[in-house]
Write an enzyme that holds these catalytic residues in place. Structure first.
Site, PDB file in Angstrom:
ATOM      1  CG  ASP A   1      34.715  54.916  91.156  1.00  0.00           C
ATOM      2  OD1 ASP A   1      35.171  55.815  91.894  1.00  0.00           O
ATOM      3  OD2 ASP A   1      35.337  53.872  90.913  1.00  0.00           O
TER       4      ASP A   1
ATOM      5  CE  LYS B   1      38.833  53.582  94.878  1.00  0.00           C
ATOM      6  NZ  LYS B   1      38.877  54.795  94.037  1.00  0.00           N
TER       7      LYS B   1
ATOM      8  NE  ARG C   1      36.731  44.506  86.458  1.00  0.00           N
ATOM      9  CZ  ARG C   1      36.940  45.625  87.158  1.00  0.00           C
ATOM     10  NH1 ARG C   1      37.181  45.573  88.461  1.00  0.00           N
ATOM     11  NH2 ARG C   1      36.904  46.809  86.560  1.00  0.00           N
TER      12      ARG C   1
ATOM     13  CD  GLN D   1      41.068  49.027  86.682  1.00  0.00           C
ATOM     14  OE1 GLN D   1      42.207  49.295  86.320  1.00  0.00           O
ATOM     15  NE2 GLN D   1      40.540  49.540  87.770  1.00  0.00           N
TER      16      GLN D   1
ATOM     17  CG  ASP E   1      49.942  70.923  92.326  1.00  0.00           C
ATOM     18  OD1 ASP E   1      50.937  71.604  92.012  1.00  0.00           O
ATOM     19  OD2 ASP E   1      48.784  71.262  92.047  1.00  0.00           O
ATOM     20  CB  ILE E   2      54.600  72.270  93.589  1.00  0.00           C
ATOM     21  CG1 ILE E   2      53.512  73.213  94.113  1.00  0.00           C
ATOM     22  CG2 ILE E   2      54.865  72.499  92.113  1.00  0.00           C
ATOM     23  CD1 ILE E   2      53.909  74.688  94.072  1.00  0.00           C
TER      24      ILE E   2
ATOM     25  CG  ASP F   1      41.721  56.689  94.690  1.00  0.00           C
ATOM     26  OD1 ASP F   1      42.900  57.105  94.689  1.00  0.00           O
ATOM     27  OD2 ASP F   1      41.278  55.887  93.846  1.00  0.00           O
ATOM     28  CG  LEU F   2      40.696  63.288  96.800  1.00  0.00           C
ATOM     29  CD1 LEU F   2      40.643  64.595  97.577  1.00  0.00           C
ATOM     30  CD2 LEU F   2      39.539  63.221  95.810  1.00  0.00           C
ATOM     31  CE  LYS F   3      44.226  56.815  91.238  1.00  0.00           C
ATOM     32  NZ  LYS F   3      42.812  56.684  91.641  1.00  0.00           N
TER      33      LYS F   3
ATOM     34  CB  THR G   1      45.174  49.064  87.704  1.00  0.00           C
ATOM     35  OG1 THR G   1      44.209  50.007  88.166  1.00  0.00           O
ATOM     36  CG2 THR G   1      45.884  48.475  88.890  1.00  0.00           C
TER      37      THR G   1
ATOM     38  CB  THR H   1      50.097  72.632  95.939  1.00  0.00           C
ATOM     39  OG1 THR H   1      50.623  73.889  95.521  1.00  0.00           O
ATOM     40  CG2 THR H   1      48.626  72.561  95.602  1.00  0.00           C
TER      41      THR H   1
ATOM     42  NE  ARG I   1      34.525  49.982  86.431  1.00  0.00           N
ATOM     43  CZ  ARG I   1      35.436  50.257  85.506  1.00  0.00           C
ATOM     44  NH1 ARG I   1      35.062  50.719  84.328  1.00  0.00           N
ATOM     45  NH2 ARG I   1      36.727  50.080  85.754  1.00  0.00           N
TER      46      ARG I   1
HETATM   47  O1  C5P Z   1      35.332  49.585  88.967  1.00  0.00           O
HETATM   48  P1  C5P Z   1      36.717  49.146  89.343  1.00  0.00           P
HETATM   49  O2  C5P Z   1      36.748  47.931  90.240  1.00  0.00           O
HETATM   50  O3  C5P Z   1      37.635  49.019  88.145  1.00  0.00           O
HETATM   51  O4  C5P Z   1      37.262  50.364  90.228  1.00  0.00           O
HETATM   52  C1  C5P Z   1      38.600  50.461  90.643  1.00  0.00           C
HETATM   53  C2  C5P Z   1      38.757  51.688  91.491  1.00  0.00           C
HETATM   54  O5  C5P Z   1      40.112  51.774  91.936  1.00  0.00           O
HETATM   55  C3  C5P Z   1      38.443  52.992  90.774  1.00  0.00           C
HETATM   56  O6  C5P Z   1      37.793  53.831  91.728  1.00  0.00           O
HETATM   57  C4  C5P Z   1      39.797  53.550  90.402  1.00  0.00           C
HETATM   58  O7  C5P Z   1      39.786  54.968  90.430  1.00  0.00           O
HETATM   59  C5  C5P Z   1      40.677  53.015  91.531  1.00  0.00           C
HETATM   60  N1  C5P Z   1      42.108  52.854  91.209  1.00  0.00           N
HETATM   61  C6  C5P Z   1      42.554  52.085  90.151  1.00  0.00           C
HETATM   62  N2  C5P Z   1      43.905  52.001  89.877  1.00  0.00           N
HETATM   63  C7  C5P Z   1      44.787  52.641  90.654  1.00  0.00           C
HETATM   64  C8  C5P Z   1      44.342  53.399  91.738  1.00  0.00           C
HETATM   65  C9  C5P Z   1      42.979  53.478  91.997  1.00  0.00           C
HETATM   66  O8  C5P Z   1      41.749  51.447  89.460  1.00  0.00           O
HETATM   67  N3  C5P Z   1      46.087  52.508  90.411  1.00  0.00           N
END
Ligand code: C5P
Length: 224
Positions: A10, A31, A173, A182, A63-64, A58-60, A113, A67, A203
């Site tokens: 990220d 990712k 974590r 989170q 949309d319709i 991870d573009l989540k 999350t 698309t 992170r």
């Molecule tokens: O830094 P951290 O460990 O919190 O990163 C979690 C990663 O997982 C981020 O890239 C976040 O976009 C992704 N993510 C998330 N929750 C979701 C889906 C993806 O935290 N439900």
């Protein structure tokens, strides 16, 4: 089970991403989320794949149906391994995404999350998180998706509901790590014990003084 650990890159530039990769000692499961994709673009993803990385994009998508289907088709041609779509996009969107996929696997994001029940109530959703994740899982499974992204709080119930699913758990974590934004965090080994097939760590590794050492700690925890 052979659990995959995806390191979330990220960061906002290719040079920052490459700097982290150089400190990960050849770890291949990476990712790429919207922060990096929207700055470095599909070219960088192609470049990473060419360098031997396995990419979880991870573009989540949300949309319709048409698309999303066309976006999934374009992304599939990049050669990524995994792509996220929002399960909240509804059955027709999930179905269209599945019809458009070629070699990639689609995973549906259930409840982010970073959201807790107060965060959901703020946008008018009063269904308990577990119930929401369960209903979304059923729609995703019916559409033919490979699995789901869920927090450590829901993964056990989702595993029981869907034994063959790929279940990806972010919000990982160690004791003492900052949760950051989170809300629902879990340890790596605990996530696997609850049913995760894949975990995402950002992170705690990428912001560490010694990312390689922390990555090794996580990998040891997963293998032990
Ligand atoms: O830094 P951290 O460990 O919190 O990163 C979690 C990663 O997982 C981020 O890239 C976040 O976009 C992704 N993510 C998330 N929750 C979701 C889906 C993806 O935290 N439900």
């Amino acid at each position: 089970m052979n659990v995959r650990l995806w390191v979330a890159l990220d960061v906002s530039s290719q040079s920052d991403a490459d700097a982290i990769l150089a400190r990960l000692d050849g770890h291949r499961d990476i990712k790429v989320g919207m922060e990096l994709f929207y700055s470095a673009g599909p070219e960088y993803v192609r470049d990473l794949i060419g360098r031997g990385y396995h990419i979880f994009l991870d573009l989540k998508c949300h949309d319709i149906p048409r698309t999303v289907a066309r976006a999934v088709g374009n992304i599939d041609r990049l050669g990524v391994e995994l792509l996220t779509v929002h399960a909240a996009g509804g059955f027709e969107m999930l179905d269209a995404a599945c019809q458009a996929q070629g070699t990639l696997s689609l995973v549906g994001v259930t409840v982010l999350t970073s959201l807790d029940s107060k965060g959901l109530a703020d946008i008018g959703i009063f269904t308990p998180i577990a119930e929401l994740a369960r209903v979304q899982a059923q729609a995703a499974a019916k559409a033919g998706i490979a699995g789901l992204v869920a927090s450590g709080g829901e993964v056990q119930a989702l595993r029981q509901l869907w034994p063959t699913a790929r279940l990806v758990v972010p919000g990982i974590r160690r004791t003492g790590d900052a949760a950051g934004d989170q809300r629902r965090v879990v340890g790596a080994a605990e996530a696997v014990r609850l049913g995760a097939s894949d975990i995402v760590v950002g992170r705690p590794i990428t912001a560490a003084y010694d990312p390689k050492r922390v990555l090794e700690q996580f990998l040891r925890e997963l293998s032990g």
